[in-house]
Scaffold this active site. Structure first.
Site, PDB file in Angstrom:
ATOM      1  N   HIS A 187       1.823   4.302  -3.079  1.00  0.00           N
ATOM      2  CA  HIS A 187       2.132   5.665  -2.726  1.00  0.00           C
ATOM      3  C   HIS A 187       3.805   6.263  -3.244  1.00  0.00           C
ATOM      4  O   HIS A 187       3.290   7.085  -4.109  1.00  0.00           O
ATOM      5  CB  HIS A 187       1.842   5.819  -1.357  1.00  0.00           C
ATOM      6  CG  HIS A 187       0.423   6.018  -0.901  1.00  0.00           C
ATOM      7  ND1 HIS A 187      -0.850   6.576  -1.513  1.00  0.00           N
ATOM      8  CD2 HIS A 187      -0.204   5.197   0.334  1.00  0.00           C
ATOM      9  CE1 HIS A 187      -1.623   5.887  -1.166  1.00  0.00           C
ATOM     10  NE2 HIS A 187      -1.314   5.265   0.304  1.00  0.00           N
ATOM     11  N   HIS A 201       0.941  -1.298   0.460  1.00  0.00           N
ATOM     12  CA  HIS A 201      -0.334   0.017   0.357  1.00  0.00           C
ATOM     13  C   HIS A 201       0.905   1.290   0.572  1.00  0.00           C
ATOM     14  O   HIS A 201       1.009   2.087  -0.993  1.00  0.00           O
ATOM     15  CB  HIS A 201      -0.732   0.112   1.222  1.00  0.00           C
ATOM     16  CG  HIS A 201      -1.757   1.521   1.056  1.00  0.00           C
ATOM     17  ND1 HIS A 201      -2.832   1.237   1.472  1.00  0.00           N
ATOM     18  CD2 HIS A 201      -1.454   2.506   1.894  1.00  0.00           C
ATOM     19  CE1 HIS A 201      -3.256   2.412   1.574  1.00  0.00           C
ATOM     20  NE2 HIS A 201      -2.301   3.056   1.397  1.00  0.00           N
ATOM     21  N   GLU A 202       2.182   1.177   1.064  1.00  0.00           N
ATOM     22  CA  GLU A 202       2.120   2.400   0.678  1.00  0.00           C
ATOM     23  C   GLU A 202       3.806   3.243   0.220  1.00  0.00           C
ATOM     24  O   GLU A 202       3.731   3.407  -0.788  1.00  0.00           O
ATOM     25  CB  GLU A 202       3.291   2.277   2.677  1.00  0.00           C
ATOM     26  CG  GLU A 202       2.196   2.897   3.566  1.00  0.00           C
ATOM     27  CD  GLU A 202       1.384   3.605   3.775  1.00  0.00           C
ATOM     28  OE1 GLU A 202       2.055   4.442   3.359  1.00  0.00           O
ATOM     29  OE2 GLU A 202       0.092   4.021   4.321  1.00  0.00           O
TER      30      GLU A 202
END
Length: 210
Positions: free
Chosen positions: A26, A22-23
């Site tokens: 980003h 997820h990170e």
């Protein structure tokens, strides 16, 4: 899968894996759109140590799992400069969406494997069920349009300036605001999460044809 220590260990492993992707997404999205802030600060990586927040990434989902609630959480926000990404606020919205959409894709892939494998009753089926639940919980929770959650990037793109200023002020409190919301509105949030996850699972069933 039972709700004992084995279940909590699986939840923790899945959380670390899913939140890392997820990170990292980003960071990859912001770098691709022209802002190298995340790369300069060492966040363009799949190393979970770079992304973990002890409270929001570890303690919060484990506590929720122990209570029988959907285990969602957050991580250290990936730094990026919205003014440096291409396409302005809409580019920033793409950076925000990259994380939760990754969780949605991971959940769907897990659902496809579970639907096609037939291993529902053994440990592998249990692992896949936790994998799907955790990723859907991350997707739903992070899409709430409240700073500093990822869904707020969409609101930034369309909100008037006075609303944006309020959102900027809220974002300064970061992870503490998330924890307060979870503590004060745990029951309502849990009901919303369960309902949203159920709706997405029903959509998955339609798409996969099961």
């Amino acid at each position: 899968m039972d709700s004992g220590l084995g279940y909590l260990a699986v939840v923790l492993a899945v959380v670390l894996f899913s939140m890392t992707f997820h990170e990292a997404m980003h960071a990859f999205a912001s770098n691709w759109l022209g802002d190298d802030t995340a790369r300069q600060e060492g966040r363009l990586t799949l190393n979970p140590i770079a992304h973990i927040d002890p409270l929001a990434t570890v303690l919060l989902p484990l506590l929720l799992a122990a209570l029988g609630a959907p285990p969602f959480g957050a991580a250290k926000p990936v730094p990026f400069n919205p003014s440096r990404v291409r396409y302005g606020e809409f580019g920033a919205a793409l950076v925000g969406l990259a994380g939760p959409v990754t969780n949605l894709v991971l959940a769907f892939l897990g659902f496809v494997v579970l639907a096609l494998s037939g291993f529902v009753s053994n440990w592998f089926g249990g692992l896949l069920q936790v994998f799907i639940l955790v990723n859907l919980a991350f997707f739903v929770f992070n899409m709430i349009p409240l700073p500093p959650l990822d869904g707020s990037r969409l609101l930034y793109a369309i909100a008037p300036d006075n609303i944006r200023q309020i959102m900027v002020t809220m974002e300064q409190y970061g992870i503490y605001l998330i924890l307060i919301i979870v503590l004060l509105f745990n029951a309502q949030l849990g009901q919303f999460m369960q309902s949203a996850i159920g709706s997405i699972l029903n959509l998955f069933k339609v798409v996969v044809g099961v």
